[in-house]
Design a protein around this motif. Structure first.
Motif, PDB file in Angstrom:
ATOM      1  N   LEU A   8       1.612   8.785   2.616  1.00 31.88           N
ATOM      2  CA  LEU A   8       1.127  10.113   2.962  1.00 31.88           C
ATOM      3  C   LEU A   8       0.351  10.089   4.279  1.00 31.88           C
ATOM      4  O   LEU A   8       0.526  10.964   5.143  1.00 31.88           O
ATOM      5  CB  LEU A   8       0.242  10.647   1.838  1.00 31.88           C
ATOM      6  CG  LEU A   8      -0.352  12.053   2.053  1.00 31.88           C
ATOM      7  CD1 LEU A   8       0.762  13.077   2.193  1.00 31.88           C
ATOM      8  CD2 LEU A   8      -1.276  12.420   0.909  1.00 31.88           C
ATOM      9  N   LEU A   9      -0.502   9.079   4.462  1.00 29.98           N
ATOM     10  CA  LEU A   9      -1.254   8.965   5.710  1.00 29.98           C
ATOM     11  C   LEU A   9      -0.326   8.742   6.898  1.00 29.98           C
ATOM     12  O   LEU A   9      -0.542   9.303   7.989  1.00 29.98           O
ATOM     13  CB  LEU A   9      -2.259   7.820   5.608  1.00 29.98           C
ATOM     14  CG  LEU A   9      -3.459   8.060   4.666  1.00 29.98           C
ATOM     15  CD1 LEU A   9      -4.312   6.807   4.576  1.00 29.98           C
ATOM     16  CD2 LEU A   9      -4.310   9.220   5.167  1.00 29.98           C
ATOM     17  N   LEU A  10       0.715   7.926   6.711  1.00 34.83           N
ATOM     18  CA  LEU A  10       1.674   7.698   7.796  1.00 34.83           C
ATOM     19  C   LEU A  10       2.419   8.981   8.162  1.00 34.83           C
ATOM     20  O   LEU A  10       2.663   9.258   9.346  1.00 34.83           O
ATOM     21  CB  LEU A  10       2.666   6.604   7.396  1.00 34.83           C
ATOM     22  CG  LEU A  10       2.098   5.178   7.295  1.00 34.83           C
ATOM     23  CD1 LEU A  10       3.167   4.219   6.807  1.00 34.83           C
ATOM     24  CD2 LEU A  10       1.566   4.717   8.653  1.00 34.83           C
ATOM     25  N   GLN A  61       1.505   5.223  -2.243  1.00 32.13           N
ATOM     26  CA  GLN A  61       1.694   6.657  -2.032  1.00 32.13           C
ATOM     27  C   GLN A  61       0.700   7.200  -1.003  1.00 32.13           C
ATOM     28  O   GLN A  61       1.062   8.001  -0.138  1.00 32.13           O
ATOM     29  CB  GLN A  61       1.541   7.398  -3.361  1.00 32.13           C
ATOM     30  CG  GLN A  61       2.701   7.169  -4.322  1.00 32.13           C
ATOM     31  CD  GLN A  61       2.481   7.858  -5.660  1.00 32.13           C
ATOM     32  OE1 GLN A  61       1.371   8.297  -5.968  1.00 32.13           O
ATOM     33  NE2 GLN A  61       3.530   7.942  -6.471  1.00 32.13           N
ATOM     34  N   GLU A  62      -0.539   6.760  -1.118  1.00 30.16           N
ATOM     35  CA  GLU A  62      -1.541   7.211  -0.158  1.00 30.16           C
ATOM     36  C   GLU A  62      -1.230   6.712   1.240  1.00 30.16           C
ATOM     37  O   GLU A  62      -1.402   7.445   2.229  1.00 30.16           O
ATOM     38  CB  GLU A  62      -2.921   6.718  -0.594  1.00 30.16           C
ATOM     39  CG  GLU A  62      -3.433   7.389  -1.870  1.00 30.16           C
ATOM     40  CD  GLU A  62      -4.771   6.830  -2.311  1.00 30.16           C
ATOM     41  OE1 GLU A  62      -5.208   5.814  -1.698  1.00 30.16           O
ATOM     42  OE2 GLU A  62      -5.376   7.380  -3.250  1.00 30.16           O
ATOM     43  N   VAL A  63      -0.749   5.444   1.354  1.00 29.58           N
ATOM     44  CA  VAL A  63      -0.400   4.904   2.673  1.00 29.58           C
ATOM     45  C   VAL A  63       0.750   5.702   3.291  1.00 29.58           C
ATOM     46  O   VAL A  63       0.720   6.053   4.482  1.00 29.58           O
ATOM     47  CB  VAL A  63      -0.035   3.411   2.556  1.00 29.58           C
ATOM     48  CG1 VAL A  63       0.556   2.903   3.869  1.00 29.58           C
ATOM     49  CG2 VAL A  63      -1.262   2.589   2.190  1.00 29.58           C
ATOM     50  N   ILE A 101       1.301  12.057   7.765  1.00 23.34           N
ATOM     51  CA  ILE A 101       0.355  12.942   8.463  1.00 23.34           C
ATOM     52  C   ILE A 101       0.158  12.469   9.897  1.00 23.34           C
ATOM     53  O   ILE A 101       0.143  13.272  10.845  1.00 23.34           O
ATOM     54  CB  ILE A 101      -0.976  12.984   7.702  1.00 23.34           C
ATOM     55  CG1 ILE A 101      -0.785  13.653   6.338  1.00 23.34           C
ATOM     56  CG2 ILE A 101      -2.036  13.731   8.512  1.00 23.34           C
ATOM     57  CD1 ILE A 101      -2.026  13.631   5.469  1.00 23.34           C
ATOM     58  N   LEU A 102       0.019  11.142  10.081  1.00 23.83           N
ATOM     59  CA  LEU A 102      -0.159  10.608  11.427  1.00 23.83           C
ATOM     60  C   LEU A 102       1.062  10.877  12.301  1.00 23.83           C
ATOM     61  O   LEU A 102       0.938  11.252  13.476  1.00 23.83           O
ATOM     62  CB  LEU A 102      -0.443   9.108  11.346  1.00 23.83           C
ATOM     63  CG  LEU A 102      -0.703   8.386  12.674  1.00 23.83           C
ATOM     64  CD1 LEU A 102      -1.934   8.968  13.365  1.00 23.83           C
ATOM     65  CD2 LEU A 102      -0.894   6.892  12.437  1.00 23.83           C
ATOM     66  N   SER A 103       2.252  10.715  11.727  1.00 29.90           N
ATOM     67  CA  SER A 103       3.485  10.977  12.486  1.00 29.90           C
ATOM     68  C   SER A 103       3.561  12.449  12.896  1.00 29.90           C
ATOM     69  O   SER A 103       3.956  12.775  14.025  1.00 29.90           O
ATOM     70  CB  SER A 103       4.706  10.596  11.650  1.00 29.90           C
ATOM     71  OG  SER A 103       4.667   9.226  11.303  1.00 29.90           O
TER      72      SER A 103
END
Length: 433
Positions: free
Chosen positions: A211-213, A207-209, A215-217
């Motif tokens: 979410l980070l992807l 889930q954290e990965v 945000i990065l996108s």
């Protein structure tokens, strides 16, 4: 190596728990007895017992109850070291715990029992590396020095956890209920619990990965669109200063038109005769003889103030050097009104007001007067101007000092109006840059 029921009873006696306080004046004595019998089952191995402690700490939700279980486990480690005569390394292997942790537990307990031997205990239980000889120390190796007080009692007066009312905590009944299960079933449940915890950790990680992807996108998308917008903005700004021919209507083409060909001229013979007479008069008409005194500019640029005549009294009557070259000696008849010279001084400065403050004292010094009703140094759009009548005898000095204030260009011309006797007109223009 397994621990029997008798080992746990001896441990309970050695620990010297305040059962009356723990069971809240004996009201929960039966509940505590059920916990003890369920937790310390007969013929339990060290690893299984360690797993039961870990499982109990996972069931417990209150911090004090978890601290009490940790304290109870550390006391059991100290008990088997003192009464079972096991070395530090043997205990670490039995319970699958690092040697340094076992050594720390034993050192803390023995220092409370033998505070006067603190230095010796620190030395004996210091493990610096895996080959240290202190790994193999047993209680029998130091009991001749320390004494047998550690075998008599395992708790002290300042041990708050030995008197804590753990049975009053809301998660205590659940702990007792879970520990009543069979040891094999408990082991299976503990393994399932570990698997569930590991699975939850994996789910949380993914889930954290994600979410980070996301945000990065979003950041990349925002940067891309912002850069595109800014590029278009710059392009529009630049095209404002470029020739733009796209507004022309390309559908239009040049077509030569002969206006005379499109019109028919119908003239009578009488009208043709009249046109011929007009043309004959224009051909043989005398051209107007231009006067030899054509309008001309009488302005001369002086490269320096040194070119101004030294004696201005004589200069009022003499003809200038450039007059005869330009007009052939007929200038006096053309300019009969006045023969005096007028001068213009054109100056440029980034601080015209500063130049003004320097010119005003010169006006007072040389008794210069204003020509009209406009005060010298009046500010108008573009700069300052002075329209002055300068005494002829001070003209050169005045112009010299004025022209040295900043870069200046001096123009000489004839005065076209009536001048004040003994004075020459000087116009000063200070351009603001």
């Amino acid at each position: 190596m397994n621990f029997s029921k008798q080992d746990f009873e001896d441990f309970k006696t050695w620990l010297d728990l305040d059962i009356n306080s723990i069971a809240w004046e004996g009201r929960y004595a039966e509940s505590f007895s059920d916990f003890w019998d369920s937790f310390f089952k007969d013929q339990i191995g060290p690893k299984e017992l360690s797993e039961r402690f870990d499982y109990g700490k996972k069931i417990a939700q209150s911090g004090p109850l978890i601290s009490w279980l940790n304290w109870l486990f550390e006391k059991f480690i100290s008990y088997i070291f003192i009464n079972k005569n096991l070395s530090v390394r043997e205990i670490a292997l039995l319970f699958d715990i690092q040697e340094k942790n076992i050594s720390t537990i034993l050192r803390n307990h023995l220092i409370k029992v033998y505070p006067s031997y603190e230095d010796l205990i620190n030395e004996k239980f210091q493990i610096s590396n895996v080959s240290s000889e202190n790994l193999f120390i047993k209680f029998s190796d130091i009991e001749n020095i320390l004494g047998l007080d550690a075998k008599g009692k395992g708790s002290f007066e300042d041990d708050i956890l030995a008197h804590m009312e753990v049975t009053l905590y809301p998660d205590w009944p659940n702990l007792v209920k879970e520990l009543r299960k069979d040891i094999l079933l408990l082991k299976v449940d503990f393994e399932n619990l570990q698997k569930k915890a590991a699975f939850k950790k994996q789910i949380k990680f993914f889930q954290e990965v994600i979410l980070l992807l996301l945000i990065l996108s979003f950041v990349v998308f925002a940067l891309k669109n912002t850069n595109k917008w800014y590029e278009d903005y710059l392009v529009n700004k630049i095209t404002l200063f470029e020739p733009n021919f796209f507004w022309l209507d390309k559908s239009l083409t040049y077509q030569e038109q002969d206006l005379l060909a499109q019109q028919t001229i119908d003239l009578s013979n009488k009208e043709l005769d009249e046109l011929e007479k007009i043309e004959a008069q224009q051909v043989f008409s005398d051209e107007k003889i231009n006067s030899r005194f054509d309008p001309e500019s009488d302005v001369v640029v002086l490269e320096s103030v040194e070119n101004v005549p030294k004696t201005f009294g004589e200069a009022e009557t003499e003809q200038s050097a450039y007059e005869e070259n330009l007009k052939g000696g007929y200038r006096d008849s053309s300019y009969a009104v006045s023969n005096k010279k007028a001068y213009r001084i054109l100056m440029a400065s980034v601080e015209p007001k500063v130049i003004k403050t320097k010119i005003i004292p010169l006006i007072e010094q040389y008794k210069v007067s204003q020509v009209d009703n406009v005060k010298p140094g009046t500010q108008i759009p573009g700069g300052l101007y002075f329209n002055l009548n300068v005494p002829t005898r001070h003209l050169k000095d005045f112009m010299t000092k004025v022209s040295t204030l900043t870069e200046a260009t001096i123009f000489e011309s004839r005065s076209m109006g009536r001048d004040v006797a003994g004075k020459n007109r000087v116009f000063i223009w200070v351009k603001s840059i």
